[in-house]
Design a protein around this motif. Structure first.
Motif, PDB file in Angstrom:
ATOM      1  N   SER A  12      20.869 -50.970  64.442  1.00  0.00           N
ATOM      2  CA  SER A  12      19.883 -52.056  64.852  1.00  0.00           C
ATOM      3  C   SER A  12      18.771 -52.333  63.730  1.00  0.00           C
ATOM      4  CB  SER A  12      19.131 -51.888  66.342  1.00  0.00           C
ATOM      5  OG  SER A  12      18.569 -50.659  66.102  1.00  0.00           O
ATOM      6  N   ILE A  13      18.820 -51.133  62.752  1.00  0.00           N
ATOM      7  CA  ILE A  13      17.665 -51.364  61.612  1.00  0.00           C
ATOM      8  C   ILE A  13      18.128 -51.838  60.394  1.00  0.00           C
ATOM      9  CG2 ILE A  13      16.334 -49.592  62.927  1.00  0.00           C
ATOM     10  CD1 ILE A  13      17.403 -47.670  60.693  1.00  0.00           C
ATOM     11  N   ARG A  14      19.503 -52.010  60.514  1.00  0.00           N
ATOM     12  CA  ARG A  14      20.232 -52.667  59.111  1.00  0.00           C
ATOM     13  C   ARG A  14      19.924 -54.052  58.792  1.00  0.00           C
ATOM     14  NH1 ARG A  14      26.276 -51.118  58.771  1.00  0.00           N
ATOM     15  NH2 ARG A  14      26.458 -52.524  60.270  1.00  0.00           N
ATOM     16  N   ASP A  71      13.498 -37.255  62.352  1.00  0.00           N
ATOM     17  CA  ASP A  71      14.417 -36.032  61.914  1.00  0.00           C
ATOM     18  C   ASP A  71      15.173 -35.989  61.265  1.00  0.00           C
ATOM     19  OD1 ASP A  71      13.036 -35.025  64.466  1.00  0.00           O
ATOM     20  OD2 ASP A  71      14.478 -36.023  65.870  1.00  0.00           O
ATOM     21  N   VAL A  72      15.911 -37.106  60.951  1.00  0.00           N
ATOM     22  CA  VAL A  72      16.858 -37.418  59.713  1.00  0.00           C
ATOM     23  C   VAL A  72      16.183 -37.100  58.451  1.00  0.00           C
ATOM     24  CG1 VAL A  72      18.325 -39.184  58.645  1.00  0.00           C
ATOM     25  CG2 VAL A  72      18.520 -38.933  61.052  1.00  0.00           C
ATOM     26  N   GLU A 112      12.099 -48.302  57.816  1.00  0.00           N
ATOM     27  CA  GLU A 112      12.900 -47.077  57.867  1.00  0.00           C
ATOM     28  C   GLU A 112      14.211 -47.219  57.342  1.00  0.00           C
ATOM     29  OE1 GLU A 112      11.157 -48.551  60.422  1.00  0.00           O
ATOM     30  OE2 GLU A 112       9.890 -47.277  61.052  1.00  0.00           O
ATOM     31  N   TYR A 113      14.903 -48.266  57.577  1.00  0.00           N
ATOM     32  CA  TYR A 113      16.001 -48.622  56.996  1.00  0.00           C
ATOM     33  C   TYR A 113      16.244 -48.448  55.431  1.00  0.00           C
ATOM     34  CZ  TYR A 113      20.592 -50.493  55.838  1.00  0.00           C
ATOM     35  OH  TYR A 113      21.842 -50.848  55.204  1.00  0.00           O
ATOM     36  N   TYR A 114      15.162 -48.957  54.924  1.00  0.00           N
ATOM     37  CA  TYR A 114      15.049 -49.163  53.328  1.00  0.00           C
ATOM     38  C   TYR A 114      14.829 -47.758  52.680  1.00  0.00           C
ATOM     39  CZ  TYR A 114      15.561 -54.160  53.921  1.00  0.00           C
ATOM     40  OH  TYR A 114      16.045 -55.341  54.224  1.00  0.00           O
ATOM     41  N   LYS A 115      13.810 -46.911  53.561  1.00  0.00           N
ATOM     42  CA  LYS A 115      13.548 -45.547  53.037  1.00  0.00           C
ATOM     43  C   LYS A 115      14.851 -44.821  53.363  1.00  0.00           C
ATOM     44  CE  LYS A 115       8.743 -45.836  54.601  1.00  0.00           C
ATOM     45  NZ  LYS A 115       7.664 -44.948  55.546  1.00  0.00           N
ATOM     46  N   LEU A 116      15.588 -45.052  54.376  1.00  0.00           N
ATOM     47  CA  LEU A 116      17.150 -44.291  54.351  1.00  0.00           C
ATOM     48  C   LEU A 116      17.753 -44.452  53.084  1.00  0.00           C
ATOM     49  CD1 LEU A 116      18.157 -42.264  56.214  1.00  0.00           C
ATOM     50  CD2 LEU A 116      19.116 -44.193  57.602  1.00  0.00           C
ATOM     51  N   LEU A 117      17.844 -45.954  52.999  1.00  0.00           N
ATOM     52  CA  LEU A 117      18.836 -46.396  51.962  1.00  0.00           C
ATOM     53  C   LEU A 117      18.488 -45.818  50.686  1.00  0.00           C
ATOM     54  CD1 LEU A 117      19.476 -50.370  52.123  1.00  0.00           C
ATOM     55  CD2 LEU A 117      21.005 -48.524  53.026  1.00  0.00           C
TER      56      LEU A 117
END
Length: 222
Positions: free
Chosen positions: A115-117, A67-68, A136-141
């Motif tokens: 929790s994903i960091r 979603d994000v 997912e976290y690295y994609k977000l970063l």
């Protein structure tokens, strides 16, 4: 059965399906609002947390990672990154919700990325990863790299970290506003913001929301 009756039946079916979909969305949206209120207010009255009051009509929507990313790629609205135990979040959140309500923001997304960091430290001049983040976290970063802060204490500004609270303001898949934390003058998150600090933070959020919706003075040009 004649053609007219068939058309009427099809139209009736479409109306029923749409009505059910609207009811379903309203129920789920309402349940998100109540769930969010309970999640944050459940820590009230505990000595190590400041109390927060979350309105029932908070309009918050729980968002998944997908979603994000959809919002960041092509959507419009506010994405709030935080978690209930975060003292800075508990200071910022009521102000952010007020700004969203005052400006009639309909798309307010909540994503708890704690929790994903990853967790990194500087040891003997080298960056050591104690805990690896999720894919997912690295994609977000990567998606937020232009606006988020460097990882503190690593002496390497190329390494980024998603801190909380963070509010990202998006219009048509473009990040038009960003705010991390509360206000510079707040040093102790275990104490509530002063009225002056709240006003300052509210102005920051309002200015960023205006970047999304392009509010104009009707007597002046934009």
């Amino acid at each position: 059965m004649n053609k007219k009756k068939v058309i009427m039946i099809v139209l009736l079916f479409v109306v029923i399906v749409l009505a059910m979909l609207i009811i379903y969305l309203c129920i789920n949206k309402g349940s998100d609002s109540i769930r969010f209120k309970k999640e944050y207010e459940s820590l009230n009255a505990q000595e190590k947390y400041i109390d927060v009051k979350i309105p029932e009509d908070n309009n918050v929507q729980y968002a998944s990672f997908d979603d994000v990313m959809d919002v960041l790629n092509s959507g419009t609205g506010i994405i709030y990154f935080g978690f209930p135990e975060c003292p800075w979040c508990r200071n910022a959140l009521p102000v952010l919700l007020k700004a969203a309500k005052d400006n009639e923001v309909s798309n307010f997304y909540y994503y708890n990325a704690k929790s994903i960091r990853d967790e990194k430290v500087l040891k003997d001049g080298k960056v050591v990863t104690n805990k690896k983040g999720t894919d997912e976290y690295y994609k977000l970063l990567d998606k937020l790299s232009d606006v988020i802060s460097p990882y503190q204490g690593l002496n390497d500004d190329s390494i980024k970290r998603l801190y909380f609270p963070t509010a990202v303001f998006v219009m048509g898949g473009k990040i038009v506003g960003f705010h991390e934390g509360t206000v510079d003058s707040q040093e102790n998150p275990s104490k509530n913001l002063t009225s002056k600090q709240e006003k300052e933070l509210l102005n920051i959020y309002n200015e960023n929301i205006e970047k999304i919706y392009g509010f104009c003075d009707t007597e002046k040009s934009c």
